[in-house]
Design a protein around this motif. Structure first.
Motif, mmCIF file in Angstrom:
data_model
loop_
_atom_site.group_PDB
_atom_site.id
_atom_site.type_symbol
_atom_site.label_atom_id
_atom_site.label_comp_id
_atom_site.label_asym_id
_atom_site.label_seq_id
_atom_site.Cartn_x
_atom_site.Cartn_y
_atom_site.Cartn_z
ATOM 1 N N LYS A 13 0.829 -1.197 0.000
ATOM 2 C CA LYS A 13 0.000 0.000 0.000
ATOM 3 C C LYS A 13 0.867 1.251 0.000
ATOM 4 N N LEU A 14 0.383 2.246 -0.708
ATOM 5 C CA LEU A 14 1.081 3.527 -0.704
ATOM 6 C C LEU A 14 0.804 4.239 0.608
ATOM 7 N N LYS A 15 1.807 4.878 1.126
ATOM 8 C CA LYS A 15 1.631 5.644 2.354
ATOM 9 C C LYS A 15 1.008 6.993 2.026
ATOM 10 N N ALA A 16 0.055 7.392 2.844
ATOM 11 C CA ALA A 16 -0.528 8.724 2.710
ATOM 12 C C ALA A 16 0.435 9.730 3.331
ATOM 13 N N PRO A 17 0.398 10.987 2.881
ATOM 14 C CA PRO A 17 1.275 11.981 3.476
ATOM 15 C C PRO A 17 0.955 12.171 4.957
ATOM 16 N N ALA A 18 1.966 12.504 5.707
ATOM 17 C CA ALA A 18 1.788 12.755 7.138
ATOM 18 C C ALA A 18 0.838 13.942 7.321
ATOM 19 N N PRO A 19 -0.262 13.761 8.066
ATOM 20 C CA PRO A 19 -1.241 14.836 8.192
ATOM 21 C C PRO A 19 -0.736 16.058 8.947
ATOM 22 N N ASP A 20 0.287 15.902 9.752
ATOM 23 C CA ASP A 20 0.773 17.028 10.553
ATOM 24 C C ASP A 20 1.662 17.989 9.767
ATOM 25 N N ARG A 21 1.920 17.714 8.504
ATOM 26 C CA ARG A 21 2.767 18.604 7.714
ATOM 27 C C ARG A 21 2.137 19.978 7.497
ATOM 28 N N LEU A 22 0.818 20.033 7.552
ATOM 29 C CA LEU A 22 0.134 21.324 7.464
ATOM 30 C C LEU A 22 0.591 22.230 8.600
ATOM 31 N N PHE A 23 0.779 21.644 9.793
ATOM 32 C CA PHE A 23 1.125 22.426 10.970
ATOM 33 C C PHE A 23 2.556 22.963 10.947
ATOM 34 N N ALA A 24 3.356 22.565 9.986
ATOM 35 C CA ALA A 24 4.697 23.135 9.861
ATOM 36 C C ALA A 24 4.617 24.649 9.638
ATOM 37 N N MET A 25 3.516 25.101 9.052
ATOM 38 C CA MET A 25 3.350 26.534 8.807
ATOM 39 C C MET A 25 3.204 27.309 10.112
ATOM 40 N N SER A 26 2.755 26.646 11.180
ATOM 41 C CA SER A 26 2.577 27.324 12.474
ATOM 42 C C SER A 26 3.878 27.912 12.997
ATOM 43 N N THR A 27 4.992 27.284 12.691
ATOM 44 C CA THR A 27 6.285 27.821 13.111
ATOM 45 C C THR A 27 7.033 28.484 11.952
ATOM 46 N N ALA A 28 6.818 28.001 10.741
ATOM 47 C CA ALA A 28 7.536 28.555 9.583
ATOM 48 C C ALA A 28 7.157 30.006 9.315
ATOM 49 N N TYR A 29 5.926 30.389 9.669
ATOM 50 C CA TYR A 29 5.525 31.770 9.382
ATOM 51 C C TYR A 29 6.395 32.772 10.138
ATOM 52 N N VAL A 30 6.950 32.379 11.280
ATOM 53 C CA VAL A 30 7.844 33.277 12.023
ATOM 54 C C VAL A 30 9.095 33.545 11.187
ATOM 55 N N THR A 31 9.661 32.496 10.602
ATOM 56 C CA THR A 31 10.826 32.649 9.722
ATOM 57 C C THR A 31 10.459 33.469 8.491
ATOM 58 N N ILE A 32 9.275 33.213 7.935
ATOM 59 C CA ILE A 32 8.840 33.934 6.738
ATOM 60 C C ILE A 32 8.741 35.428 7.033
ATOM 61 N N GLU A 33 8.205 35.773 8.197
ATOM 62 C CA GLU A 33 8.051 37.192 8.538
ATOM 63 C C GLU A 33 9.358 37.831 8.978
ATOM 64 N N THR A 34 10.044 37.196 9.930
ATOM 65 C CA THR A 34 11.237 37.833 10.489
ATOM 66 C C THR A 34 12.472 37.615 9.620
ATOM 67 N N GLY A 35 12.650 36.414 9.124
ATOM 68 C CA GLY A 35 13.844 36.110 8.333
ATOM 69 C C GLY A 35 13.776 36.585 6.900
ATOM 70 N N LEU A 36 12.580 36.534 6.301
ATOM 71 C CA LEU A 36 12.437 36.899 4.897
ATOM 72 C C LEU A 36 11.812 38.269 4.701
ATOM 73 N N GLY A 37 11.245 38.826 5.776
ATOM 74 C CA GLY A 37 10.662 40.158 5.689
ATOM 75 C C GLY A 37 9.305 40.216 5.004
ATOM 76 N N LEU A 38 8.647 39.078 4.848
ATOM 77 C CA LEU A 38 7.313 39.082 4.254
ATOM 78 C C LEU A 38 6.294 39.381 5.350
ATOM 79 N N LYS A 39 5.237 40.059 4.974
ATOM 80 C CA LYS A 39 4.194 40.398 5.940
ATOM 81 C C LYS A 39 3.026 39.439 5.761
ATOM 82 N N GLN A 40 2.641 38.792 6.840
ATOM 83 C CA GLN A 40 1.525 37.849 6.816
ATOM 84 C C GLN A 40 0.219 38.608 6.750
#
Length: 190
Positions: A13-40
């Motif tokens: 059987k093929l493995k389904a993607p890990a469902p918690d990968r969506l939640f990576a954005m919960s911490t990545a947005y800090v890097t996106i805003e502070t490290g990359l200077g993008l405004k959420q």
């Protein structure tokens, strides 16, 4: 692999993607805003292909009611819209970024629990750079993220900036490795 495994779909059987990968954005947005200077921007959306069945409509109604019921605690505003291609968008507005991620997860989880997980296409989170939108798109079927940066012309995209973002945020988000699966979404209603 044995005969019964092949016949019954055991180990193959093929493995389904890990469902918690969506939640990576919960911490990545800090890097996106502070490290990359993008405004959420305080908006996100989840898009899916609706069905005209009573069961699907009930699940969707219950999900929207659940989101609206929790709005007293979270402040999340919920709206739905159909696009020109017949897809349904649930549009979420909230000043708290984590509430947007949780709300998107509620919608996808409810559809998945009702047996309609295969109808969910993607989630979209909006950032801004120099007044221009930059979208981070989560493909539920692939369990991966990719940036989408519209370019200056009609249905043009800024591939160079997308690749820069991939390199800059790849350590924080599970980025889709196959670039041909970085599908542009035009006329996003967010």
């Amino acid at each position: 692999m044995g005969f019964l495994d092949a016949l019954l779909g055991g180990r193959g059987k093929l493995k389904a993607p890990a469902p918690d990968r969506l939640f990576a954005m919960s911490t990545a947005y800090v890097t996106i805003e502070t490290g990359l200077g993008l405004k959420q921007k305080p908006v996100a959306g989840i898009v899916f292909q609706p069905l005209a069945t009573a069961d699907f409509k009930q699940i969707l109604s219950d999900t929207e009611e659940l989101l609206r019921g929790s709005a007293a605690d979270t402040g999340t505003k919920v709206k739905s819209a159909d696009d020109q291609y017949g897809y349904r968008w649930i549009i979420l507005r909230d000043d708290e970024f984590e509430d947007l991620v949780v709300s998107v997860n509620v919608v996808s989880s409810q559809l998945e629990a009702g047996g309609y997980g295969d109808r969910v296409l993607c989630a979209v989170f909006v950032f801004e750079e120099g007044g221009q939108p930059i979208y981070f798109i989560y493909n539920f079927k692939r369990g991966a993220w990719y940036p989408f940066v519209p370019g200056p012309g009609e249905k043009q995209r800024n591939n160079e900036r997308e690749l820069q973002l991939k390199a800059q945020i790849g350590g924080d988000l599970p980025i889709e490795r196959e670039l041909e699966r970085w599908f542009p979404l035009w006329e996003i209603p967010l």
